[in-house]
Design a protein around this motif. Structure first.
Motif, PDB file in Angstrom:
ATOM      1  N   LEU A   1       0.714  -1.102   0.004  1.00 51.48           N
ATOM      2  CA  LEU A   1      -0.019   0.003  -0.046  1.00 51.48           C
ATOM      3  C   LEU A   1       0.975   1.273   0.094  1.00 51.48           C
ATOM      4  CD1 LEU A   1      -3.018   1.239   0.404  1.00 51.48           C
ATOM      5  CD2 LEU A   1      -2.305   1.392   2.673  1.00 51.48           C
ATOM      6  N   VAL A   2       1.935   1.194   0.644  1.00 54.82           N
ATOM      7  CA  VAL A   2       2.586   2.516   0.720  1.00 54.82           C
ATOM      8  C   VAL A   2       3.498   2.603  -0.408  1.00 54.82           C
ATOM      9  CG1 VAL A   2       4.564   3.564   2.228  1.00 54.82           C
ATOM     10  CG2 VAL A   2       2.719   2.512   3.397  1.00 54.82           C
ATOM     11  N   GLY A   3       4.038   1.404  -0.948  1.00 52.06           N
ATOM     12  CA  GLY A   3       4.670   1.397  -2.208  1.00 52.06           C
ATOM     13  C   GLY A   3       4.044   2.014  -3.462  1.00 52.06           C
ATOM     14  N   LEU A   4       2.492   1.713  -3.461  1.00 51.49           N
ATOM     15  CA  LEU A   4       1.767   2.573  -4.497  1.00 51.49           C
ATOM     16  C   LEU A   4       1.502   3.602  -4.786  1.00 51.49           C
ATOM     17  CD1 LEU A   4      -1.465   0.183  -4.126  1.00 51.49           C
ATOM     18  CD2 LEU A   4       0.191  -0.067  -5.702  1.00 51.49           C
ATOM     19  N   ILE A   5       1.931   4.705  -3.571  1.00 48.73           N
ATOM     20  CA  ILE A   5       2.174   6.104  -3.474  1.00 48.73           C
ATOM     21  C   ILE A   5       3.652   6.363  -3.856  1.00 48.73           C
ATOM     22  CG2 ILE A   5       0.110   6.443  -2.150  1.00 48.73           C
ATOM     23  CD1 ILE A   5       1.874   7.201   0.004  1.00 48.73           C
ATOM     24  N   GLU A   6       3.864   7.788  -4.536  1.00 55.21           N
ATOM     25  CA  GLU A   6       5.137   8.149  -4.346  1.00 55.21           C
ATOM     26  C   GLU A   6       5.722   8.327  -3.055  1.00 55.21           C
ATOM     27  OE1 GLU A   6       7.363  12.269  -6.154  1.00 55.21           O
ATOM     28  OE2 GLU A   6       5.347  11.778  -6.858  1.00 55.21           O
ATOM     29  N   ARG A   7       7.113   7.812  -3.114  1.00 54.37           N
ATOM     30  CA  ARG A   7       7.713   7.618  -2.028  1.00 54.37           C
ATOM     31  C   ARG A   7       7.744   9.071  -0.940  1.00 54.37           C
ATOM     32  NH1 ARG A   7      11.877   4.024   0.379  1.00 54.37           N
ATOM     33  NH2 ARG A   7      12.645   5.036   2.138  1.00 54.37           N
ATOM     34  N   PRO A   8       7.186   9.116   0.099  1.00 59.03           N
ATOM     35  CA  PRO A   8       6.898  10.227   0.831  1.00 59.03           C
ATOM     36  C   PRO A   8       8.232  10.469   1.764  1.00 59.03           C
ATOM     37  CG  PRO A   8       5.674   8.338   2.087  1.00 59.03           C
ATOM     38  CD  PRO A   8       6.231   7.910   0.759  1.00 59.03           C
ATOM     39  N   SER A   9       8.269  11.576   2.575  1.00 56.25           N
ATOM     40  CA  SER A   9       9.527  11.642   3.456  1.00 56.25           C
ATOM     41  C   SER A   9       9.668  10.872   4.183  1.00 56.25           C
ATOM     42  CB  SER A   9       9.457  13.144   3.918  1.00 56.25           C
ATOM     43  OG  SER A   9       8.400  13.210   4.787  1.00 56.25           O
ATOM     44  N   VAL A  10      10.746  10.501   4.951  1.00 53.64           N
ATOM     45  CA  VAL A  10      11.150   9.383   5.796  1.00 53.64           C
ATOM     46  C   VAL A  10      10.330   9.543   7.088  1.00 53.64           C
ATOM     47  CG1 VAL A  10      12.919   8.526   7.381  1.00 53.64           C
ATOM     48  CG2 VAL A  10      13.469   9.257   4.937  1.00 53.64           C
ATOM     49  N   LEU A  11       9.975  10.738   7.504  1.00 53.38           N
ATOM     50  CA  LEU A  11       9.060  11.100   8.809  1.00 53.38           C
ATOM     51  C   LEU A  11       7.743  10.660   8.398  1.00 53.38           C
ATOM     52  CD1 LEU A  11      10.695  14.089  10.632  1.00 53.38           C
ATOM     53  CD2 LEU A  11      10.863  11.841  11.025  1.00 53.38           C
ATOM     54  N   VAL A  12       7.357  11.201   7.183  1.00 56.13           N
ATOM     55  CA  VAL A  12       5.910  10.609   6.970  1.00 56.13           C
ATOM     56  C   VAL A  12       5.606   9.090   6.639  1.00 56.13           C
ATOM     57  CG1 VAL A  12       4.087  10.906   5.323  1.00 56.13           C
ATOM     58  CG2 VAL A  12       5.383  12.998   5.870  1.00 56.13           C
ATOM     59  N   GLU A  13       6.472   8.682   6.110  1.00 54.81           N
ATOM     60  CA  GLU A  13       6.537   7.188   5.756  1.00 54.81           C
ATOM     61  C   GLU A  13       6.738   6.495   7.335  1.00 54.81           C
ATOM     62  OE1 GLU A  13       8.809   4.047   2.990  1.00 54.81           O
ATOM     63  OE2 GLU A  13       9.529   5.843   3.290  1.00 54.81           O
ATOM     64  N   LEU A  14       7.468   6.947   8.019  1.00 50.47           N
ATOM     65  CA  LEU A  14       7.475   6.253   9.520  1.00 50.47           C
ATOM     66  C   LEU A  14       5.985   6.638  10.290  1.00 50.47           C
ATOM     67  CD1 LEU A  14       9.087   4.965  11.920  1.00 50.47           C
ATOM     68  CD2 LEU A  14       9.667   7.628  12.648  1.00 50.47           C
ATOM     69  N   ALA A  15       5.598   7.623  10.180  1.00 42.10           N
ATOM     70  CA  ALA A  15       4.230   7.967  10.601  1.00 42.10           C
ATOM     71  C   ALA A  15       3.175   6.864  10.119  1.00 42.10           C
ATOM     72  CB  ALA A  15       3.915   9.321  10.461  1.00 42.10           C
ATOM     73  N   ILE A  16       3.240   6.552   8.867  1.00 43.86           N
ATOM     74  CA  ILE A  16       2.215   5.752   8.179  1.00 43.86           C
ATOM     75  C   ILE A  16       2.299   4.447   8.818  1.00 43.86           C
ATOM     76  CG2 ILE A  16       1.705   4.546   6.018  1.00 43.86           C
ATOM     77  CD1 ILE A  16       2.284   7.422   4.594  1.00 43.86           C
ATOM     78  N   TYR A  17       3.825   3.796   8.799  1.00 43.21           N
ATOM     79  CA  TYR A  17       4.015   2.286   9.280  1.00 43.21           C
ATOM     80  C   TYR A  17       3.542   2.307  10.648  1.00 43.21           C
ATOM     81  CZ  TYR A  17       6.214   1.146   4.919  1.00 43.21           C
ATOM     82  OH  TYR A  17       6.369   0.582   3.752  1.00 43.21           O
ATOM     83  N   VAL A  18       3.821   3.404  11.663  1.00 44.47           N
ATOM     84  CA  VAL A  18       3.548   3.322  13.018  1.00 44.47           C
ATOM     85  C   VAL A  18       1.967   3.255  13.110  1.00 44.47           C
ATOM     86  CG1 VAL A  18       3.461   4.756  15.073  1.00 44.47           C
ATOM     87  CG2 VAL A  18       5.607   4.458  13.919  1.00 44.47           C
TER      88      VAL A  18
END
Length: 81
Positions: free
Chosen positions: A30-47
């Motif tokens: 799911l996260v790979g479908l969107i354009e790679r966000p910044s590291v903090l946003v990606e971390l927040a999504i996974y948390v």
């Protein structure tokens, strides 16, 4: 309908061994479908997704680490006075 302690332990094992790996693959996809966000946003999504998977299963995992409460009742060997 309340599940017995043994049934909750079995369901918890199935959820952790089968459901959680499937959920991890789905979250990464799911996260790979969107354009790679910044590291903090990606971390927040996974948390956030990490907490979200467990919410529906709280009642199954509650008390699993404790001793079987039904065994105390059936044993009959409570503390001696």
């Amino acid at each position: 309908m309340a599940l017995s302690y043994a049934a909750r332990r079995r369901w918890a094992l199935v959820i952790l061994l089968v459901g959680l790996p499937l959920y991890v693959v789905a979250a990464v996809t799911l996260v790979g479908l969107i354009e790679r966000p910044s590291v903090l946003v990606e971390l927040a999504i996974y948390v956030g997704l990490g907490f979200a998977w467990a919410l529906p299963f709280r009642f199954i995992f509650r008390g699993i680490g404790q001793a079987d409460p039904d065994a105390k009742k059936a044993d009959g060997s409570g503390p001696s006075a």
